[in-house]
Design a protein around this motif. Structure first.
Motif, short mmCIF file in Angstrom:
data_model
loop_
_atom_site.label_atom_id
_atom_site.label_comp_id
_atom_site.label_asym_id
_atom_site.label_seq_id
_atom_site.Cartn_x
_atom_site.Cartn_y
_atom_site.Cartn_z
N LEU A 238 9.76 16.08 -3.38
CA LEU A 238 8.29 16.16 -3.50
C LEU A 238 7.80 17.48 -2.90
O LEU A 238 6.97 18.18 -3.50
N ARG A 242 6.00 20.64 -4.96
CA ARG A 242 4.74 21.29 -4.58
C ARG A 242 4.97 22.79 -4.41
O ARG A 242 4.14 23.61 -4.80
N ALA A 265 5.83 11.36 -5.83
CA ALA A 265 5.04 10.87 -4.68
C ALA A 265 4.94 9.34 -4.71
O ALA A 265 4.91 8.68 -3.67
N MET A 272 8.71 4.54 1.47
CA MET A 272 8.13 4.39 2.82
C MET A 272 7.80 2.94 3.10
O MET A 272 8.05 2.42 4.18
N GLU A 346 7.80 13.27 9.81
CA GLU A 346 6.49 12.61 9.82
C GLU A 346 6.60 11.24 9.14
O GLU A 346 6.06 10.24 9.63
N ARG A 347 7.28 11.22 8.01
CA ARG A 347 7.41 9.96 7.26
C ARG A 347 8.22 8.94 8.05
O ARG A 347 7.85 7.76 8.12
N LYS A 350 6.12 7.47 10.79
CA LYS A 350 5.12 6.53 10.27
C LYS A 350 5.76 5.19 9.88
O LYS A 350 5.16 4.13 10.02
N TYR B 158 -4.93 15.29 7.19
CA TYR B 158 -4.67 13.87 6.99
C TYR B 158 -4.24 13.24 8.30
O TYR B 158 -3.71 13.92 9.19
N GLU B 160 -2.42 10.14 8.08
CA GLU B 160 -1.21 9.38 7.74
C GLU B 160 -0.47 10.07 6.59
O GLU B 160 -1.10 10.48 5.61
N PRO B 161 0.87 10.16 6.68
CA PRO B 161 1.61 10.80 5.57
C PRO B 161 1.43 10.08 4.23
O PRO B 161 1.44 10.73 3.18
N GLU B 162 1.22 8.75 4.27
CA GLU B 162 1.02 8.04 2.99
C GLU B 162 -0.27 8.50 2.33
O GLU B 162 -0.35 8.61 1.11
N HIS B 164 -1.64 11.44 2.77
CA HIS B 164 -1.35 12.80 2.33
C HIS B 164 -0.66 12.78 0.97
O HIS B 164 -1.03 13.51 0.05
N ASP B 165 0.34 11.89 0.83
CA ASP B 165 1.09 11.82 -0.43
C ASP B 165 0.20 11.42 -1.62
O ASP B 165 0.53 11.71 -2.77
#
Lengths: 382, 188
Positions: A238, A242, A265, A272, A346-347, A350, B158, B160-162, B164-165
């Motif tokens: 992803l 970009r 995405a 996730m 980051e992911r 989270k 953002y 949260e990364p979600e 952002h995605d």
């Protein structure tokens, strides 16, 4: 033949007699009409969306009805149907909900269905008429497209091979994985078409990347496959899409990368949500997933730095082969590689795995810290 | 560029709940739009940044439903921040199904309640909108992904990364939404 029926029906006298009896008499059995299943009347909550999976999430047909361990249904019977004796065992590998479930799986599937596009007709291929890229840029673009075609072929195979392994009670996950398979097949198509339309054809396959891709295919469990494919692989891709959109020399390439990034995405979104789900509902898997991530990060680091990919990026980013182009290309490509790593961590944080943001826990994080320091010294921002 | 008025936490006031979108306000906006738009022609230019600008895009999007249906569901709430001479104009756009459902001007962007926000100087937004007007759509140097990529022109914020995605999950719809600027007469 890998499967033989337990009965030879052509020689089963009772079966044949019953068939002939019905033809002669018209007498029906009708016992199926008394199936002891729930009667519901679903309707679209929002008519603009139509009747979506969420609208039929009712009673025994709903996702809440799925137990953590599906023991009752090992066949292809749809969830909520009556299960008469004699259903064959379809030998699903994954019958535990926490090993594949994700919040909003049905939503990702519905989104996938409405956001399908056509690589033949939705890309303005005619805009390439008369476009002549400089040789270095054109070859770099063709090399990038070759690499992406390779990536997408294995990204097609991997979810597809898991489809028959998933218990049929998880119909929403199967639908999402089937849609992903279609997305990846379309990506293979569009990148192959773009490689050939550069005029340079396909360039060189990438041993380093194929090794990384094989790791995605050969995971021991669905969760391990998902963390490697959806989170690490597609998360990186992803960021790459970009970046590639940013570098695209024509509006055709821009359009291609905008459309593929949408699909990617969505896959990352499912990944996730599944990663969160498995960590919350099957905590025993945490160390196994850590261990799988160790290897996934090792090979994604190697693949990201493969010569045939990195050099193509540097030329595309810098706009040529002159020393000032190369210097600029290295700066942009370094920023991209660091961004990829930053977004990966980051992911994970989270999703509930913040401990990987430590040089003791993740060697990739150690590389990220080293790379950041080197970039700061070189004045590269990302 | 100074920091935009953005609250990163989830505890910030809930500015974007539905109750703030009163029908009367919407009716007023729609009436204003009809004043400036007559059978595909704009009778007066629309100022950017303004609620009128986004309301006009909302209307154009509704007129092009078949095109946006073809692009698929778009379900995201994001913010737009425009800085000029040290002050900020902020807007929240709520997309649902195939359309922009609501747009609101707010004093600050609360990232805890947004998927993401795109913020930047007015001159960058202006260049993008003028480029779209000139070419009918953003050219390769002025599309949103390019402008936001390294945060040098516009920035993506953002919590949260979600969230952002989601910018990338709906990228084509969002780009084509802004490309509708080509149909507007915009002043700055």
């Amino acid at each position: 033949m890998s499967y033989l029926s337990t009965v030879n029906f052509f020689e089963d006298r009772a079966f044949v007699d019953k068939w002939l009896y019905r033809i002669r008499t018209g007498e029906l059995d009708l016992s199926w009409m008394n199936a002891s299943t729930e009667k519901v009347k679903p309707r679209p909550e929002n008519p603009r969306r139509g009747l979506i999976y969420r609208d039929i999430n009712l009673g025994s047909y709903g996702v809440e009805a799925i137990p953590e361990k599906v023991r009752s249904n090992r066949s292809y019977a749809p969830r909520g149907a009556e299960l008469p004796p004699g259903l064959p065992d379809a030998q699903a590998w994954v019958s535990r909900k926490s090993e594949l479930w994700a919040h909003n799986t049905d939503g990702y599937y519905e989104e996938a269905v409405t956001r399908q596009w056509n690589a033949s007709t939705d890309i303005p291929w005619d805009h390439l008429q008369g476009v002549e890229l400089p040789e270095a840029t054109g070859k770099a673009l063709a090399q990038l497209m070759t690499f992406l075609t390779e990536v997408e072929m294995i990204a097609t195979d991997t979810p597809a091979m898991w489809l028959p392994r998933l218990n049929s009670d998880f119909v929403e996950v199967k639908a999402f994985i089937a849609a992903q398979t279609m997305d990846e097949a379309r990506h293979t198509e569009v990148f192959r078409k773009r490689a050939l339309t550069t005029g340079y054809g396909l360039m060189q396959a990438s041993p380093m990347n194929e090794m990384a891709l094989k790791h995605l295919r050969d995971a021991d469990s669905f969760s391990e496959m998902s963390v490697a494919l959806h989170l690490v692989g597609e998360g990186n891709v992803l960021t790459l899409f970009r970046f590639s959109e940013y570098l695209s020399p024509t509006d055709v390439d821009k359009k291609i990368f905008r459309l593929v990034m949408q699909d990617e995405a969505r896959h990352v979104g499912y990944g996730m949500q599944h990663f969160k789900w498995v960590l919350e509902h099957y905590p025993q898997k945490r160390e196994i997933l850590h261990s799988h991530l160790d290897e996934a990060e090792n090979i994604s680091f190697a693949a990201g730095a493969a010569t045939e990919l990195t050099e193509a990026f540097i030329i595309l980013a810098g706009g040529g082969l002159k020393s000032e182009n190369i210097a600029q290309g290295v700066r942009i490509t370094t920023a991209f590689q660091l961004k990829q790593m930053q977004e990966h961590f980051e992911r994970l944080e989270k999703c509930g795995m913040p401990e990987r943001k430590s040089v003791d826990r993740s060697k990739l994080f150690a590389m990220f810290e080293m790379g950041k320091a080197a970039a700061a010294e070189a004045g590269i921002k990302f | 560029m100074p920091n935009p008025p953005i609250k990163p936490g989830a505890d910030a006031p809930r500015l974007y709940q539905r109750r703030v979108f009163r029908q009367s306000k919407w009716e007023k906006r729609e009436r204003l739009y009809l004043l400036v738009h007559d059978r595909g022609k704009y009778l007066m230019s629309i100022k950017f940044p303004s609620l009128d600008y986004f309301t006009a895009l909302k209307r154009e999007m509704a007129l092009e439903q078949e095109r946006f249906k073809r692009l698929g569901f778009i379900d995201t709430t994001f913010g737009i921040g425009v800085s000029q001479n040290g002050s900020w104009r902020n807007f929240v756009l709520v997309f649902e199904v195939f359309e922009l459902k609501e747009v609101q001007e707010v004093s600050e962007l609360n990232l805890g309640q947004l998927d993401f926000a795109i913020v930047g100087e007015n001159n960058v937004w202006r260049e993008m909108i003028e480029n779209i007007k000139r070419h009918g759509q953003a050219d390769t140097a002025h599309d949103l992904n390019t402008l936001t990529h390294f945060g040098e022109a516009l920035q993506v914020r953002y919590a949260e990364p979600e969230g952002h995605d989601k910018l990338y999950r709906f990228m084509e719809s969002i780009q084509e939404f802004f490309d509708l600027s080509s149909k507007l007469e915009v002043s700055f």
